[in-house]
Design a protein around this motif. Structure first.
Motif, PDB file in Angstrom:
ATOM      1  N   ASP A 234       2.363   9.969 -34.430  1.00  0.00           N
ATOM      2  CA  ASP A 234       1.719  10.657 -35.552  1.00  0.00           C
ATOM      3  C   ASP A 234       1.950  12.166 -35.482  1.00  0.00           C
ATOM      4  O   ASP A 234       2.128  12.836 -36.520  1.00  0.00           O
ATOM      5  CB  ASP A 234       0.215  10.360 -35.571  1.00  0.00           C
ATOM      6  CG  ASP A 234      -0.099   8.938 -36.017  1.00  0.00           C
ATOM      7  OD1 ASP A 234       0.833   8.236 -36.451  1.00  0.00           O
ATOM      8  OD2 ASP A 234      -1.276   8.538 -35.922  1.00  0.00           O
ATOM      9  N   VAL A 235       1.926  12.718 -34.282  1.00  0.00           N
ATOM     10  CA  VAL A 235       2.162  14.152 -34.121  1.00  0.00           C
ATOM     11  C   VAL A 235       3.604  14.494 -34.505  1.00  0.00           C
ATOM     12  O   VAL A 235       3.856  15.473 -35.223  1.00  0.00           O
ATOM     13  CB  VAL A 235       1.868  14.599 -32.671  1.00  0.00           C
ATOM     14  CG1 VAL A 235       2.380  16.020 -32.422  1.00  0.00           C
ATOM     15  CG2 VAL A 235       0.365  14.548 -32.398  1.00  0.00           C
ATOM     16  N   VAL A 236       4.554  13.696 -34.054  1.00  0.00           N
ATOM     17  CA  VAL A 236       5.959  13.919 -34.411  1.00  0.00           C
ATOM     18  C   VAL A 236       6.146  13.840 -35.926  1.00  0.00           C
ATOM     19  O   VAL A 236       6.808  14.685 -36.535  1.00  0.00           O
ATOM     20  CB  VAL A 236       6.875  12.903 -33.693  1.00  0.00           C
ATOM     21  CG1 VAL A 236       8.286  12.936 -34.284  1.00  0.00           C
ATOM     22  CG2 VAL A 236       6.924  13.199 -32.196  1.00  0.00           C
ATOM     23  N   ALA A 237       5.535  12.820 -36.547  1.00  0.00           N
ATOM     24  CA  ALA A 237       5.672  12.656 -37.999  1.00  0.00           C
ATOM     25  C   ALA A 237       5.077  13.846 -38.749  1.00  0.00           C
ATOM     26  O   ALA A 237       5.671  14.344 -39.721  1.00  0.00           O
ATOM     27  CB  ALA A 237       4.998  11.356 -38.440  1.00  0.00           C
ATOM     28  N   ALA A 238       3.912  14.318 -38.297  1.00  0.00           N
ATOM     29  CA  ALA A 238       3.277  15.460 -38.958  1.00  0.00           C
ATOM     30  C   ALA A 238       4.103  16.725 -38.785  1.00  0.00           C
ATOM     31  O   ALA A 238       4.231  17.540 -39.717  1.00  0.00           O
ATOM     32  CB  ALA A 238       1.866  15.665 -38.396  1.00  0.00           C
ATOM     33  N   PHE A 239       4.678  16.901 -37.609  1.00  0.00           N
ATOM     34  CA  PHE A 239       5.508  18.086 -37.355  1.00  0.00           C
ATOM     35  C   PHE A 239       6.768  18.060 -38.215  1.00  0.00           C
ATOM     36  O   PHE A 239       7.131  19.075 -38.837  1.00  0.00           O
ATOM     37  CB  PHE A 239       5.885  18.133 -35.866  1.00  0.00           C
ATOM     38  CG  PHE A 239       6.805  19.257 -35.503  1.00  0.00           C
ATOM     39  CD1 PHE A 239       6.322  20.544 -35.333  1.00  0.00           C
ATOM     40  CD2 PHE A 239       8.164  19.034 -35.328  1.00  0.00           C
ATOM     41  CE1 PHE A 239       7.172  21.592 -34.997  1.00  0.00           C
ATOM     42  CE2 PHE A 239       9.026  20.071 -34.992  1.00  0.00           C
ATOM     43  CZ  PHE A 239       8.528  21.355 -34.828  1.00  0.00           C
ATOM     44  N   GLU A 240       7.435  16.904 -38.277  1.00  0.00           N
ATOM     45  CA  GLU A 240       8.670  16.807 -39.061  1.00  0.00           C
ATOM     46  C   GLU A 240       8.397  16.954 -40.557  1.00  0.00           C
ATOM     47  O   GLU A 240       9.226  17.497 -41.291  1.00  0.00           O
ATOM     48  CB  GLU A 240       9.358  15.478 -38.779  1.00  0.00           C
ATOM     49  CG  GLU A 240       9.935  15.379 -37.367  1.00  0.00           C
ATOM     50  CD  GLU A 240      10.626  14.066 -37.105  1.00  0.00           C
ATOM     51  OE1 GLU A 240      11.537  14.019 -36.272  1.00  0.00           O
ATOM     52  OE2 GLU A 240      10.219  13.047 -37.738  1.00  0.00           O
ATOM     53  N   LYS A 241       7.239  16.515 -41.005  1.00  0.00           N
ATOM     54  CA  LYS A 241       6.880  16.687 -42.411  1.00  0.00           C
ATOM     55  C   LYS A 241       6.672  18.161 -42.744  1.00  0.00           C
ATOM     56  O   LYS A 241       7.070  18.647 -43.804  1.00  0.00           O
ATOM     57  CB  LYS A 241       5.608  15.890 -42.732  1.00  0.00           C
ATOM     58  CG  LYS A 241       5.179  15.988 -44.185  1.00  0.00           C
ATOM     59  CD  LYS A 241       3.932  15.142 -44.451  1.00  0.00           C
ATOM     60  CE  LYS A 241       3.504  15.237 -45.911  1.00  0.00           C
ATOM     61  NZ  LYS A 241       2.284  14.409 -46.173  1.00  0.00           N
ATOM     62  N   LYS A 242       6.056  18.873 -41.794  1.00  0.00           N
ATOM     63  CA  LYS A 242       5.784  20.290 -42.004  1.00  0.00           C
ATOM     64  C   LYS A 242       7.048  21.123 -41.855  1.00  0.00           C
ATOM     65  O   LYS A 242       7.232  22.124 -42.564  1.00  0.00           O
ATOM     66  CB  LYS A 242       4.719  20.755 -40.998  1.00  0.00           C
ATOM     67  CG  LYS A 242       4.169  22.148 -41.262  1.00  0.00           C
ATOM     68  CD  LYS A 242       2.967  22.425 -40.368  1.00  0.00           C
ATOM     69  CE  LYS A 242       2.317  23.763 -40.717  1.00  0.00           C
ATOM     70  NZ  LYS A 242       1.102  23.992 -39.863  1.00  0.00           N
ATOM     71  N   TYR A 243       7.937  20.697 -40.948  1.00  0.00           N
ATOM     72  CA  TYR A 243       9.173  21.444 -40.692  1.00  0.00           C
ATOM     73  C   TYR A 243      10.356  20.481 -40.804  1.00  0.00           C
ATOM     74  O   TYR A 243      10.909  20.019 -39.797  1.00  0.00           O
ATOM     75  CB  TYR A 243       9.135  22.082 -39.305  1.00  0.00           C
ATOM     76  CG  TYR A 243       7.910  22.932 -39.067  1.00  0.00           C
ATOM     77  CD1 TYR A 243       7.680  24.074 -39.825  1.00  0.00           C
ATOM     78  CD2 TYR A 243       6.963  22.586 -38.097  1.00  0.00           C
ATOM     79  CE1 TYR A 243       6.551  24.863 -39.627  1.00  0.00           C
ATOM     80  CE2 TYR A 243       5.833  23.363 -37.887  1.00  0.00           C
ATOM     81  CZ  TYR A 243       5.628  24.493 -38.650  1.00  0.00           C
ATOM     82  OH  TYR A 243       4.517  25.269 -38.456  1.00  0.00           O
ATOM     83  N   PRO A 244      10.772  20.152 -41.998  1.00  0.00           N
ATOM     84  CA  PRO A 244      11.794  19.116 -42.199  1.00  0.00           C
ATOM     85  C   PRO A 244      13.171  19.477 -41.644  1.00  0.00           C
ATOM     86  O   PRO A 244      14.030  18.595 -41.519  1.00  0.00           O
ATOM     87  CB  PRO A 244      11.844  18.963 -43.725  1.00  0.00           C
ATOM     88  CG  PRO A 244      11.284  20.232 -44.265  1.00  0.00           C
ATOM     89  CD  PRO A 244      10.252  20.676 -43.275  1.00  0.00           C
ATOM     90  N   ASN A 245      13.406  20.738 -41.313  1.00  0.00           N
ATOM     91  CA  ASN A 245      14.696  21.140 -40.744  1.00  0.00           C
ATOM     92  C   ASN A 245      14.799  20.830 -39.247  1.00  0.00           C
ATOM     93  O   ASN A 245      15.869  20.963 -38.647  1.00  0.00           O
ATOM     94  CB  ASN A 245      14.953  22.623 -40.959  1.00  0.00           C
ATOM     95  CG  ASN A 245      13.856  23.501 -40.385  1.00  0.00           C
ATOM     96  OD1 ASN A 245      12.687  23.293 -40.674  1.00  0.00           O
ATOM     97  ND2 ASN A 245      14.238  24.484 -39.585  1.00  0.00           N
TER      98      ASN A 245
END
Length: 457
Positions: free
Chosen positions: A73-84
């Motif tokens: 969930d943390v990885v998914a939230a981080f990638e959503k916030k910083y898609p690059n």
């Protein structure tokens, strides 16, 4: 939950790290000191939008349960916030990670982020080997000195040459999940003996006596694997010793000896409890998980354990609560605690800015709330507990106390790579009446002194 992860962490013997040559080995062409110093040089970037496209590789030991859910969930939230920025996870069981980590970091293409253990069991030797990056620039840019309680940040600090722990540069960061030694209790049995949650150490010992008189096992403990002793020992030290003295001993500061930490008093208290049959019958032959299950099955009043480690099934937690061991002097409780994992950046990482951005996110309030939403003990931020689980509410309250009071104590065994084994074997013999309490203290000090000599102190 964090089932047995912290227990195994404490049980892991660090000699394979020394055997791998990390106390002297380093990246070819540099010394560990040079690598640590040069890694901190130059500006750092904290704006992910300026990092371009990056793929960072994360190694962890979250292989199932709430642990795995949280990190995903943390990885998914981080990638959503910083898609690059893409985070590529790989995971291994705890023991396997500890065995593989030195060689993985010395390989040509190591992970960017690794879960280095605190203390001399892992992080100290990795720093000496020049295998993890000095993070002072990121700590300053992200404000970690104010964001993290000092007692937590200190767990990730070493001198640049790796000879001094608990001071100097930052080589790792916590995550927003706690792992603390707590006292769990059975609400029904506590009510049966006519008492309430202990507010002082004297209250706790009085409850032990009442439970024994009522025919209830006061403390659930299994020590077949020689791991069960450390939980009650460290928590009792926290009640009878001083936070500063325990920390200074672990970090080799101010010439503190193990006799100054509350260790002798805690050992003596446990010997009295054993002599009064306060522990599970024949505890030295009982597997730790059997003792934990017996506690969940209502066969003991208290159990010392690590956050989230009870083998509870859905709906069982309502009859249990937890608290931090109260101090004998009436001061606010302190607890042997750290984050549930600790991340460091490989010295060879091609994307240290992106790796540090992920680590900062994993230590932030959003990650703490994700922990709470998954009913795992948060850290570093004030969050709302999920649902109405009274046991988890106690865990969240304990975490809030640790952060608000800066009340974390480092694990005593971090002081040397072999101190855990020394403590476990000596305490087992002492509780069985084979050695005197003073001999346990002397053995622990001898272990400490021997290791200090290897550091040139």
């Amino acid at each position: 939950m964090v089932t047995l992860r912290r227990t195994r962490r404490l049980a892991a013997v660090a000699m394979p790290l020394a055997a791998a040559g990390l106390l002297t080995a380093c990246v070819p062409g540099t010394s560990g000191k040079e690598m640590a110093q040069t890694a901190a040089a130059g500006p750092v970037v904290t704006d992910p939008a300026k990092m371009g496209q990056a793929r960072i590789r994360l190694l962890d030991y979250f292989t199932g349960g709430a642990d795995l859910t949280w990190i995903n969930d943390v990885v998914a939230a981080f990638e959503k916030k910083y898609p690059n920025i893409t985070v590529e996870r790989s995971s291994m069981p705890w023991d396997d990670v500890m065995k593989a980590l030195p060689l993985r970091l010395r390989s040509a293409n190591p992970p960017d982020i690794v879960p280095a253990n605190n203390g001399w069991q892992s992080l100290g030797t990795l720093v000496q080997g020049g295998l993890v990056r000095n993070l002072d620039g990121y700590a300053s840019a992200y404000g970690w000195s104010t964001k993290f309680p000092a007692s937590i940040l200190r767990q990730h600090q070493f001198s640049a040459d790796g000879r001094q722990m608990g001071t100097g540069s930052v080589f790792g960061a916590p995550v927003a999940r706690a792992s603390a030694i707590q006292v769990y209790y059975n609400r029904t049995l506590l009510s049966r003996i006519g008492t309430t949650v202990p507010k002082t150490f004297a209250d706790f010992e009085a409850a032990l006596a009442k439970a024994k008189s009522a025919g209830i096992t006061p403390i659930s403990m299994g020590n077949l694997e020689q791991v069960g002793i450390t939980g009650p020992l460290f928590a009792t030290m926290d009640a009878l010793g001083r936070q500063s003295r325990i920390s200074d001993f672990v970090y080799s500061q101010n010439a503190v000896k193990v006799a100054d930490t509350g260790f002798p008093q805690a050992g003596a208290a446990m010997k009295q409890w054993a002599d009064k049959d306060y522990f599970t019958k024949d505890f030295s032959a009982v597997p730790g998980q059997d003792a934990a299950q017996a506690f969940v099955d209502g066969k003991a009043l208290f159990r010392f354990d690590y956050s989230g480690s009870l083998p509870l099934k859905k709906g069982q937690s309502t009859n249990f609560g937890s608290f931090l061991m109260p101090r004998a002097d009436g001061g606010h409780a302190v607890a042997t605690a750290s984050s549930a994992t600790n991340f460091s950046i490989s010295a060879k990482s091609a994307h240290p800015d992106a790796a540090a951005a992920f680590m900062n996110f994993a230590a932030g309030p959003e990650a703490a709330q994700i922990a709470a939403d998954n009913t795992t003990m948060p850290l570093l931020a004030t969050v709302k507990p999920a649902g109405d689980d009274p046991l988890f509410a106690d865990d969240v309250d304990a975490a809030a106390q640790l952060s608000a009071n800066d009340a974390s104590v480092p694990y005593l065994d971090w002081a040397t790579p072999t101190l855990l084994t020394t403590i476990q074997t000596q305490m087992q013999d002492m509780l069985a009446g084979k050695v005197a309490p003073d001999a346990v203290v002397q053995s622990a000090q001898a272990d400490y002194d021997k290791f200090q000599k290897t550091l040139g102190k």
